[in-house]
Write an enzyme that holds these catalytic residues in place. Sequence first.
Site, mmCIF file in Angstrom:
data_model
loop_
_atom_site.group_PDB
_atom_site.id
_atom_site.type_symbol
_atom_site.label_atom_id
_atom_site.label_comp_id
_atom_site.label_asym_id
_atom_site.label_seq_id
_atom_site.Cartn_x
_atom_site.Cartn_y
_atom_site.Cartn_z
ATOM 1 N N TYR A 1 43.161 30.892 41.387
ATOM 2 C CA TYR A 1 41.948 31.561 40.906
ATOM 3 C C TYR A 1 42.106 31.944 39.432
ATOM 4 O O TYR A 1 41.226 31.684 38.599
ATOM 5 C CB TYR A 1 41.667 32.815 41.745
ATOM 6 N N SER B 1 37.993 37.173 33.965
ATOM 7 C CA SER B 1 38.629 38.141 34.872
ATOM 8 C C SER B 1 39.963 38.630 34.325
ATOM 9 O O SER B 1 40.701 37.881 33.674
ATOM 10 C CB SER B 1 38.859 37.454 36.217
ATOM 11 N N GLU C 1 42.387 38.878 36.112
ATOM 12 C CA GLU C 1 43.389 38.010 36.764
ATOM 13 C C GLU C 1 43.939 36.980 35.775
ATOM 14 O O GLU C 1 44.997 36.400 36.011
ATOM 15 C CB GLU C 1 42.761 37.273 37.952
HETATM 16 P P1 NAP Z 1 31.178 37.618 44.968
HETATM 17 O O1 NAP Z 1 30.572 38.846 45.553
HETATM 18 O O2 NAP Z 1 32.255 36.912 45.719
HETATM 19 O O3 NAP Z 1 29.994 36.594 44.663
HETATM 20 C C1 NAP Z 1 30.261 35.246 44.339
HETATM 21 C C2 NAP Z 1 28.945 34.512 44.233
HETATM 22 O O4 NAP Z 1 29.216 33.157 43.890
HETATM 23 C C3 NAP Z 1 28.141 34.484 45.534
HETATM 24 O O5 NAP Z 1 26.782 34.614 45.219
HETATM 25 C C4 NAP Z 1 28.429 33.101 46.065
HETATM 26 O O6 NAP Z 1 27.405 32.563 46.882
HETATM 27 C C5 NAP Z 1 28.483 32.319 44.760
HETATM 28 N N1 NAP Z 1 29.162 31.028 44.933
HETATM 29 C C6 NAP Z 1 30.431 30.821 45.321
HETATM 30 N N2 NAP Z 1 30.702 29.505 45.374
HETATM 31 C C7 NAP Z 1 29.556 28.866 45.007
HETATM 32 C C8 NAP Z 1 29.185 27.509 44.882
HETATM 33 N N3 NAP Z 1 30.056 26.542 45.119
HETATM 34 N N4 NAP Z 1 27.912 27.203 44.493
HETATM 35 C C9 NAP Z 1 27.029 28.201 44.239
HETATM 36 N N5 NAP Z 1 27.320 29.509 44.337
HETATM 37 C C10 NAP Z 1 28.570 29.839 44.729
HETATM 38 O O7 NAP Z 1 31.785 37.930 43.522
HETATM 39 P P2 NAP Z 1 31.485 39.172 42.532
HETATM 40 O O8 NAP Z 1 32.458 40.256 42.839
HETATM 41 O O9 NAP Z 1 30.040 39.454 42.498
HETATM 42 O O10 NAP Z 1 31.969 38.551 41.147
HETATM 43 C C11 NAP Z 1 31.054 37.838 40.302
HETATM 44 C C12 NAP Z 1 31.837 36.988 39.336
HETATM 45 O O11 NAP Z 1 32.689 37.812 38.549
HETATM 46 C C13 NAP Z 1 32.752 35.937 39.973
HETATM 47 O O12 NAP Z 1 32.770 34.831 39.114
HETATM 48 C C14 NAP Z 1 34.109 36.611 39.997
HETATM 49 O O13 NAP Z 1 35.127 35.630 39.999
HETATM 50 C C15 NAP Z 1 34.051 37.381 38.693
HETATM 51 N N6 NAP Z 1 34.837 38.598 38.625
HETATM 52 C C16 NAP Z 1 34.706 39.570 39.580
HETATM 53 C C17 NAP Z 1 35.428 40.737 39.466
HETATM 54 C C18 NAP Z 1 35.303 41.846 40.483
HETATM 55 O O14 NAP Z 1 36.181 42.719 40.495
HETATM 56 N N7 NAP Z 1 34.260 41.877 41.298
HETATM 57 C C19 NAP Z 1 36.272 40.948 38.349
HETATM 58 C C20 NAP Z 1 36.368 39.931 37.401
HETATM 59 C C21 NAP Z 1 35.633 38.772 37.524
HETATM 60 P P3 NAP Z 1 27.406 32.724 48.499
HETATM 61 O O15 NAP Z 1 26.761 34.051 48.751
HETATM 62 O O16 NAP Z 1 26.613 31.565 48.942
HETATM 63 O O17 NAP Z 1 28.851 32.666 48.934
HETATM 64 O O1 G4F Z 2 40.927 43.415 46.352
HETATM 65 P P1 G4F Z 2 41.769 42.249 45.993
HETATM 66 O O2 G4F Z 2 41.718 41.084 46.888
HETATM 67 O O3 G4F Z 2 41.372 41.894 44.486
HETATM 68 P P2 G4F Z 2 42.113 41.062 43.340
HETATM 69 O O4 G4F Z 2 43.074 40.097 43.891
HETATM 70 O O5 G4F Z 2 42.640 42.049 42.348
HETATM 71 O O6 G4F Z 2 40.901 40.238 42.713
HETATM 72 C C1 G4F Z 2 39.642 40.853 42.438
HETATM 73 O O7 G4F Z 2 39.660 41.345 41.120
HETATM 74 C C2 G4F Z 2 39.792 40.327 40.104
HETATM 75 C C3 G4F Z 2 39.802 41.056 38.751
HETATM 76 O O8 G4F Z 2 41.123 41.429 38.443
HETATM 77 C C4 G4F Z 2 38.617 39.373 40.218
HETATM 78 F F1 G4F Z 2 38.689 38.445 39.231
HETATM 79 C C5 G4F Z 2 38.624 38.713 41.584
HETATM 80 O O9 G4F Z 2 37.488 37.867 41.713
HETATM 81 C C6 G4F Z 2 38.551 39.801 42.649
HETATM 82 O O10 G4F Z 2 37.297 40.416 42.569
HETATM 83 O O11 G4F Z 2 43.303 42.705 45.878
HETATM 84 C C7 G4F Z 2 43.690 43.795 45.061
HETATM 85 C C8 G4F Z 2 45.162 44.106 45.309
HETATM 86 C C9 G4F Z 2 46.081 42.872 45.228
HETATM 87 O O12 G4F Z 2 47.231 43.213 44.512
HETATM 88 C C10 G4F Z 2 46.452 42.581 46.683
HETATM 89 O O13 G4F Z 2 47.723 41.982 46.863
HETATM 90 O O14 G4F Z 2 45.300 44.607 46.638
HETATM 91 C C11 G4F Z 2 46.422 43.994 47.234
HETATM 92 N N1 G4F Z 2 46.263 44.035 48.697
HETATM 93 C C12 G4F Z 2 47.098 44.696 49.537
HETATM 94 N N2 G4F Z 2 46.701 44.512 50.798
HETATM 95 C C13 G4F Z 2 45.315 43.433 49.409
HETATM 96 C C14 G4F Z 2 45.585 43.723 50.751
HETATM 97 N N3 G4F Z 2 44.252 42.678 49.049
HETATM 98 C C15 G4F Z 2 43.437 42.218 50.023
HETATM 99 N N4 G4F Z 2 42.348 41.508 49.676
HETATM 100 N N5 G4F Z 2 43.678 42.474 51.348
HETATM 101 C C16 G4F Z 2 44.751 43.219 51.771
HETATM 102 O O15 G4F Z 2 44.943 43.419 52.951
#
Ligand code: NAP
Ligand code: G4F
Length: 327
Positions: free
Chosen positions: A155, A131, A133
């Site tokens: 995280y 990520s 992050e």
């Molecule tokens: P998501 O929608 O939150 O999906 C997370 C998945 O992980 C869900 O299927 C969840 O299952 C499963 N999970 C969580 N805890 C678990 C556990 N203890 N055992 C088995 N399964 C578990 O996340 P996403 O946005 O698809 O992201 C996919 C991956 O990419 C994650 O690793 C995230 O950290 C990483 N990532 C995401 C972003 C982004 O912007 N979306 C960016 C960078 C990296 P349940 O449905 O049962 O909760």
């Molecule tokens: O949507 P967010 O919660 O995503 P964040 O923290 O960037 O993380 C996501 O992206 C990561 C990749 O860079 C992934 F690895 C991670 O798993 C996840 O998918 O927040 C985005 C931004 C932050 O700066 C937060 O402080 O939005 C700001 N924010 C402002 N108000 C808020 C809010 N975020 C959330 N969730 N809720 C608010 O009300």
Amino acid sequence: MSESVKRALITGITGQDGSYLAEHLLALGYKVHGIVRRVAFEREGTRLSRIAHLTDLVTLHSGSLESYASLYKIVQDVQPDEVYHLGAQSFVSYSFDDPFSTFQSNINGTHFLLEAVRLIVPQCRFYFAGSSEMFGQVTESPQTESTKFHPRSPYGISKVTGFDLSRNYREAYGMFVCSGILFNHESPRRGLEFVTRKITWHVAQIKQGKKTQLALGNLDALRDWGFAGDFVIAMHCMLQQSQPDDYVIATGETHTVREFCELAFSHVGLNYEDYVVVDPKFYRPAEVHLLLGDTTKARQTLGWKPQVAFRELVHMMVDHDLAALSD
Ligand code: NAP
Ligand code: G4F
């Protein structure tokens, strides 16, 4: 089944990315297996909602990232050619509330899975969901594969450790392990706790007169937001290369949360300033202020580039939430 049909195993198949990746791999002719938590089978309507249209096409296995035994058994049963490790506690904000369980699933879960793959199918190709992050308090902009990591949340720390574990399995055991350093990617399937979907869902509710206000935290945070459907294609591409490596996947554009609000509200003819209030309870103990990815390596090596632009993404999500409310 023909010998040439590849078997993919996806952790986190019920999540946003897992659902798009499963669709993509099925379209490519893969036999797709997914790991879901047992509770998902009890609450299929909600916990399996993102893959409801795929449940007859994929094979689901009950398991948990907390259990080495469950992962070992599933890898043994499936004998995968490719593992996509997407399962994680993925909400940054929650990782401050419960860092211990975040470390348990994100660090130990990754280690358990890598070890099971090493022991059972060492030739299997492995994708780790790293990520942006991990960059945290960025030391340069845009961020590349060689930008220093300075995570700002439990995280982020868990993902840096997962990244290090993945690289170590590649270097120590010669395994084909790749990490994607993915910047934020969104879609109509994004969880409601993340800021983009929280905004678009509220815009739809406000437009329909069901809500009057949207409370947010830091409106000035800058994110490089892309479309999840584009990003899962890059995951697959990484595992098709001749050598394993790590890649930044992003759009190369950054926007504030405020800009996201402006665009989402204006798409339905509203001014965000009339509805958005700042509530400090949504601030984080330590914030990542700026993320912006440089995808030169992915473009040159994988031939990957994003297809959906920021404006199109915001409109897609708002339109989806409006339509869902009218159903
Ligand atoms: P998501 O929608 O939150 O999906 C997370 C998945 O992980 C869900 O299927 C969840 O299952 C499963 N999970 C969580 N805890 C678990 C556990 N203890 N055992 C088995 N399964 C578990 O996340 P996403 O946005 O698809 O992201 C996919 C991956 O990419 C994650 O690793 C995230 O950290 C990483 N990532 C995401 C972003 C982004 O912007 N979306 C960016 C960078 C990296 P349940 O449905 O049962 O909760
Ligand atoms: O949507 P967010 O919660 O995503 P964040 O923290 O960037 O993380 C996501 O992206 C990561 C990749 O860079 C992934 F690895 C991670 O798993 C996840 O998918 O927040 C985005 C931004 C932050 O700066 C937060 O402080 O939005 C700001 N924010 C402002 N108000 C808020 C809010 N975020 C959330 N969730 N809720 C608010 O009300």
